[in-house]
Design an enzyme around this catalytic site. Structure first.
Site, PDB file in Angstrom:
ATOM      1  N   ASN A 244      34.513  41.076  30.953  1.00 27.86           N
ATOM      2  CA  ASN A 244      34.125  41.190  32.367  1.00 27.86           C
ATOM      3  C   ASN A 244      33.427  42.527  32.593  1.00 27.86           C
ATOM      4  OD1 ASN A 244      36.736  42.289  31.892  1.00 27.86           O
ATOM      5  ND2 ASN A 244      37.211  42.285  34.071  1.00 27.86           N
ATOM      6  N   ILE A 245      32.373  42.485  33.400  1.00 32.05           N
ATOM      7  CA  ILE A 245      31.566  43.677  33.676  1.00 32.05           C
ATOM      8  C   ILE A 245      31.447  43.801  35.191  1.00 32.05           C
ATOM      9  CG2 ILE A 245      29.355  44.845  33.305  1.00 32.05           C
ATOM     10  CD1 ILE A 245      29.002  42.971  30.813  1.00 32.05           C
ATOM     11  N   GLU A 246      32.061  44.839  35.716  1.00 30.97           N
ATOM     12  CA  GLU A 246      32.092  45.004  37.181  1.00 30.97           C
ATOM     13  C   GLU A 246      30.981  45.935  37.653  1.00 30.97           C
ATOM     14  OE1 GLU A 246      36.174  46.109  38.007  1.00 30.97           O
ATOM     15  OE2 GLU A 246      36.834  44.051  37.618  1.00 30.97           O
TER      16      GLU A 246
ATOM     17  N   GLU B 207      34.186  35.117  30.733  1.00 29.46           N
ATOM     18  CA  GLU B 207      33.798  33.788  30.234  1.00 29.46           C
ATOM     19  C   GLU B 207      32.288  33.570  30.375  1.00 29.46           C
ATOM     20  OE1 GLU B 207      36.233  34.577  32.272  1.00 29.46           O
ATOM     21  OE2 GLU B 207      37.837  33.100  32.324  1.00 29.46           O
TER      22      GLU B 207
ATOM     23  N   CYS C 166      33.547  29.880  36.615  1.00 26.87           N
ATOM     24  CA  CYS C 166      33.432  29.807  35.148  1.00 26.87           C
ATOM     25  C   CYS C 166      33.704  28.393  34.648  1.00 26.87           C
ATOM     26  CB  CYS C 166      34.355  30.819  34.482  1.00 26.87           C
ATOM     27  SG  CYS C 166      33.808  32.518  34.728  1.00 26.87           S
TER      28      CYS C 166
END
Ligand code: THU
Length: 131
Positions: A47-49, A60, A93
């Site tokens: 995950n990339i915030e 995902e 996702c």
């Protein structure tokens, strides 16, 4: 089935490794994903915030987009790992997974073991343009 479980445990360990690269300074919720494609290739994502929260992306989708970007659109299995508790893919996702498979196993972690559920059960009647 035993071999399948061993394979999925390996896939989960790849997802676990990917979770270490999680960029999640806002939620502090690390997630890693490993996607197994029909040719045996495995693609990972995390995950990339973003400071503009809505621009963040789940592990995902990062992993699936990585697979597709490398020419692999046939997904066989998706492993999702988080160190805090188990997660199954979010609704967005699930729809993205359904674009590339109608019958993939989704593997998620519990404290002691892995759990397996099919995408058909997680998102029945997914939206598609083709019949
Ligand atoms: N997240 C994922 O990466 N996958 C999921 O299936 C659920 C949520 C991420 C998004 C966000 O960076 C953080 O977890 C908290 O929601």
């Amino acid at each position: 089935m035993k071999n399948k479980k061993e394979l999925y445990k390996k896939l989960m360990s790849v997802a676990q490794k990917a979770s270490k690269n999680s960029y999640s300074p806002y939620s502090k919720f690390k997630v890693g994903c490993a996607v197994l494609c029909s040719n045996g290739e495995i693609y990972t994502g995390t995950n990339i915030e973003n400071a503009s929260y809505g621009l963040s992306i789940c592990a995902e989708r990062t992993a699936i987009f990585n697979a597709v970007s490398n020419g692999n659109t046939k997904i066989e299995a998706v492993a999702v790992y988080t160190p805090y508790k188990y997660v199954t893919p979010c609704g967005a996702c699930r729809q993205v997974i359904s674009e590339f498979t109608k019958n993939a196993d989704i593997i998620y972690n519990s404290i002691t073991d892995i759990k397996i559920i099919n995408i058909k059960k997680l998102l029945p009647d997914s939206f598609c343009l083709k019949s």
